[in-house]
Design an enzyme around this catalytic site. Sequence first.
Site, PDB file in Angstrom:
ATOM      1  N   HIS A 196       0.800  -1.291  -0.089  1.00  0.00           N
ATOM      2  CA  HIS A 196      -0.102  -0.124   0.082  1.00  0.00           C
ATOM      3  C   HIS A 196       0.760   1.282  -0.029  1.00  0.00           C
ATOM      4  O   HIS A 196       0.430   2.284  -0.570  1.00  0.00           O
ATOM      5  CB  HIS A 196      -1.023   0.016   1.237  1.00  0.00           C
ATOM      6  CG  HIS A 196      -2.175  -0.776   1.038  1.00  0.00           C
ATOM      7  ND1 HIS A 196      -2.635  -1.588   1.728  1.00  0.00           N
ATOM      8  CD2 HIS A 196      -3.026  -1.053  -0.255  1.00  0.00           C
ATOM      9  CE1 HIS A 196      -3.720  -2.001   1.377  1.00  0.00           C
ATOM     10  NE2 HIS A 196      -3.963  -1.755   0.047  1.00  0.00           N
ATOM     11  N   CYS A 510      10.241  41.081 -12.679  1.00  0.00           N
ATOM     12  CA  CYS A 510      10.105  40.425 -11.465  1.00  0.00           C
ATOM     13  C   CYS A 510       9.619  41.232 -10.281  1.00  0.00           C
ATOM     14  O   CYS A 510       9.771  40.929  -9.047  1.00  0.00           O
ATOM     15  CB  CYS A 510      11.227  39.513 -10.941  1.00  0.00           C
ATOM     16  SG  CYS A 510      12.716  40.564 -11.144  1.00  0.00           S
TER      17      CYS A 510
HETATM   18  C1  PEP Z   1      12.411  45.073  -8.127  1.00  0.00           C
HETATM   19  O1  PEP Z   1      13.248  46.344  -7.740  1.00  0.00           O
HETATM   20  O2  PEP Z   1      11.566  45.219  -9.028  1.00  0.00           O
HETATM   21  C2  PEP Z   1      12.675  43.931  -7.404  1.00  0.00           C
HETATM   22  C3  PEP Z   1      12.168  42.819  -8.036  1.00  0.00           C
HETATM   23  O3  PEP Z   1      13.577  43.924  -6.511  1.00  0.00           O
HETATM   24  P1  PEP Z   1      13.571  44.341  -5.015  1.00  0.00           P
HETATM   25  O4  PEP Z   1      11.801  44.611  -4.850  1.00  0.00           O
HETATM   26  O5  PEP Z   1      13.857  43.090  -4.235  1.00  0.00           O
HETATM   27  O6  PEP Z   1      14.147  45.633  -4.928  1.00  0.00           O
END
Ligand code: PEP
Length: 579
Positions: A196, A510
């Site tokens: 199992h 990001c």
């Molecule tokens: C940004 O500046 O957009 C970034 C992703 O880095 P941090 O927010 O860590 O400065």
Amino acid sequence: MTTARTELEGQVAAKGLALGTARVVYSTKIDVETEPLPASGVPNEVKRFEGALKTARTELAQLSGKVSGALARDLSEIIDAHALILDDPEFTDAVVALIRKDQLRATAALKRQRDLLAEAFDAIDDPYLRARRDDLDHVVSRVYAALARGGAEPERKPSAEGQILICDTVPPAELTQLAETGLRGLICTASSPYSHTAILARGLRLPFACGVKHALAVVHEGDTILLDADQGRIVVRPDNIDLSRFRTQQKEAEKLRKQRARVKVTDARTRDGVAIKLYVNAENADVIAAARRAGADGVGLFRTEFLFMKRRELPSEDEQFRAYRDGIVAMAGRPVTLRTLDLGADKAIGGPLDIGAEENPALGLRGIRYSLARREIFATQLRAMLRASAYGPMRILLPMVSSVEEVREARELIERCTDEVRRSRHPVADAIPLGAMIEVPAAALVSADISRHADFLAIGSNDLAQYVLAADRNNAAVSANYDPLHPAFLRLLYLVLDNARQAKRPISVCGEIAGDPRYTPLLIALGLTEFSMHPSALADVRDSIAVLSRKTLKNKAARLLHAPDRASLAEVVDAMAAG
Ligand code: PEP
Ligand code: MG
């Protein structure tokens, strides 16, 4: 204690590949109570055994509520099978009889009956039925644990993040708990593909090799383990060649998985079929593992400065290596982007890294500037990262870049550190992409040149907006000025995206706008195909992408880039969201 590389073989119980550190659990021997039981103590001992049976039944019933979907079906079959044993007079009555007639303590009676039944199971020819002996053992250990604890609550198991469990056998219910806390794989000296535990491991997609006879004798706690449960092969303390072969296998398996999946949960696609990559901003192995399960394509931003904060001493190379390695292992074959230290401004800290008071910290010794000024700290971090690269695809990202020279200097240092690390006999991946964050206007303006020196770019829109708009991202008094819907910001964003496209360099955003569905149409219109966000934003962004057509959005890009003010920009963005 041997530290040499060793290979082991076993049977395939649940296919898959795993790399992790060993968690070794020796079998919990039934510690039988040997003191004689006076006749007057018999009724009490029977009561004790019955109480333990009751606890075991309640625990089993509670388990069924813990999982859902197809896994619930597998688990409920197992629970039913275990409940049957708990109610089987051949088992329970026999134990009670042993307590009464032979005046054995409950644990001793339990062990004697278990041994009798186990012998009968072992004599069976049919491998499926023989595998039920595992179930018997799991039920016995549950009852035994209840006896040993008295009325106390069971102990909570520590997290198994990034670990491969090495043991004789593991009860299925315990496996579910371990998988929930991030277990990567399972190696058992006993058990069988029909057990199992194996059925459940397949449901959990947890690589499992069983019948690995000498595993407990050979493996030590904390050893690195390569588990190829496709072949039933295990490498204990793998070397350079093993790790690189493993990375290739992992890539191939991932390719195959993608080909096979008709509808891939992880795929984010626009309505007109354009694939969009969704990465996460995360640095904790548990969070990364959860994001991977939620379909993240990788880690787009691992903010390493968190490792340096709130402490008196610098984290050592080893400590950093472990943190980076755990993040990479948790992403299991998808890329992890480690950003080098980004201290300064709002991220200033005390202790050994103190930058000291600055008039304008946001314009001060931040990010790559700090790292290049404190090379010994930078080199330690780079060596830790390079060592972690042996554990899966990894990229290095430089923050606060404002010139080509900074990228060049960092690359030279990385090359020197690679030589050092290799000379100290640590494996390093062959090609580690080096990226530059574009978050300073100067870098945005020379992004075409930076693209020639960097393998990829990542736009830090949080900082890029604050520097372009001269509005502190942390100052509430200027929050109205800190507005991504500003023509200058969008035009600069487009310039960078276009430069990366022409240079054929991957590029992501990001900053926070990447995880905010209000900005998704705008970013796709400007040509972005890689987003990196907080894991909690994944599902919403994926959903908003699914209803958008990139072709329609691209046709509106010119209007977006020519909008002279916020109001006209907002109008275009609203029209985009409406399709
Ligand atoms: C940004 O500046 O957009 C970034 C992703 O880095 P941090 O927010 O860590 O400065
Ligand atoms: Mg930034």
